[in-house]
Scaffold this motif. Sequence first.
Motif, PDB file in Angstrom:
ATOM      1  N   UNK A   1       0.831  -1.211   0.000  1.00 42.38           N
ATOM      2  CA  UNK A   1       0.000   0.000   0.000  1.00 42.38           C
ATOM      3  C   UNK A   1       0.861   1.255   0.000  1.00 42.38           C
ATOM      4  N   UNK A   2       1.938   1.227   0.770  1.00 44.52           N
ATOM      5  CA  UNK A   2       2.843   2.376   0.821  1.00 44.52           C
ATOM      6  C   UNK A   2       3.458   2.648  -0.547  1.00 44.52           C
ATOM      7  N   UNK A   3       3.688   1.575  -1.295  1.00 42.10           N
ATOM      8  CA  UNK A   3       4.257   1.712  -2.642  1.00 42.10           C
ATOM      9  C   UNK A   3       3.190   1.949  -3.705  1.00 42.10           C
ATOM     10  N   UNK A   4       1.939   1.904  -3.304  1.00 46.17           N
ATOM     11  CA  UNK A   4       0.854   2.112  -4.254  1.00 46.17           C
ATOM     12  C   UNK A   4       0.754   1.006  -5.287  1.00 46.17           C
ATOM     13  N   UNK A   5       1.205  -0.182  -4.913  1.00 47.19           N
ATOM     14  CA  UNK A   5       1.248  -1.287  -5.874  1.00 47.19           C
ATOM     15  C   UNK A   5      -0.150  -1.640  -6.373  1.00 47.19           C
ATOM     16  N   UNK A   6      -1.112  -1.698  -5.459  1.00 50.25           N
ATOM     17  CA  UNK A   6      -2.464  -2.115  -5.833  1.00 50.25           C
ATOM     18  C   UNK A   6      -3.157  -1.085  -6.723  1.00 50.25           C
ATOM     19  N   UNK A   7      -2.920   0.194  -6.463  1.00 51.64           N
ATOM     20  CA  UNK A   7      -3.560   1.223  -7.283  1.00 51.64           C
ATOM     21  C   UNK A   7      -2.923   1.288  -8.670  1.00 51.64           C
ATOM     22  N   UNK A   8      -1.612   1.102  -8.733  1.00 46.10           N
ATOM     23  CA  UNK A   8      -0.940   1.082 -10.036  1.00 46.10           C
ATOM     24  C   UNK A   8      -1.369  -0.137 -10.841  1.00 46.10           C
ATOM     25  N   UNK A   9      -1.567  -1.253 -10.149  1.00 45.24           N
ATOM     26  CA  UNK A   9      -2.021  -2.476 -10.807  1.00 45.24           C
ATOM     27  C   UNK A   9      -3.426  -2.291 -11.375  1.00 45.24           C
ATOM     28  N   UNK A  10      -4.299  -1.684 -10.592  1.00 50.84           N
ATOM     29  CA  UNK A  10      -5.669  -1.438 -11.045  1.00 50.84           C
ATOM     30  C   UNK A  10      -5.687  -0.497 -12.244  1.00 50.84           C
TER      31      UNK A  10
END
Length: 254
Positions: free
Chosen positions: A230-239
């Motif tokens: 979450x801190x790396x924004x992995x899930x939002x970038x993936x979406x």
Amino acid sequence: MKLHYSMRIPLASAAVVMAAGCVASRNEITTDSVGIAVEEITEAGVEVAEMELAADTIIRLTEQDFVEVAEELGVDVASVKAVIEIEAGKSHQGFSAPGQPIMNFDLSMFRRFTSKRGINLAKYRKSHPTVFNRAGRTQSAVYRRFKAAESINRHAAIEGTFWGMFQIGGFNWKKCGTKDIDEFAMLMSRSERDQLELFAKFIINSGLLKALQQKNWAAFARGYNGPGYARRGYHTRLAAAYRRYNTVKGEGNS
């Protein structure tokens, strides 16, 4: 689920083969154009090519490769491409050079795995300075670090490196379904299709398939990228990457 490491490829496929600066589609392959041995045979009325990969050849993923593996996983192509974009960038490159998969050598991980084998890395600081040099960030520099680490302990070097377009840690070789760590490194270094199938086995054996099928990006990111996702924004970038591929020529449909 039937995932396999097959190098038998239909001649009619639109794959791109890159070898010694030459580009050819699979239905144009000749020994002169790409330096690989091709033998046409017939199986159930379908022509196939037996390809003996040369050391100077990169076999790129095709759209058909994406479709086949996505269907076997029960996901859409856009989901798979989204993961590749986050891990390897928009170029979707699995190799930096023939036989050299994209790598991320992690010194701290290498130190951990050498320590488990009773090896004190401090003894190698003078004799193997390349291993400890964090300055080089190009793939050629990373590859030199890996080879230097490999000369200390091959298996620890493989385990301490993240491999291919999906950046799977070598320590996950069992979850990738390979019989041993050497087979893992061999397949990662052979073709992008192999990298794709190793990824498929990995998410199945890591319990991440359901999250990918449901497009639960947070759950997938937590398991694939770690607790700091979450801190790396992995899930939002993936979406966001998924949305882009899902709107391009219907790629979201498997």
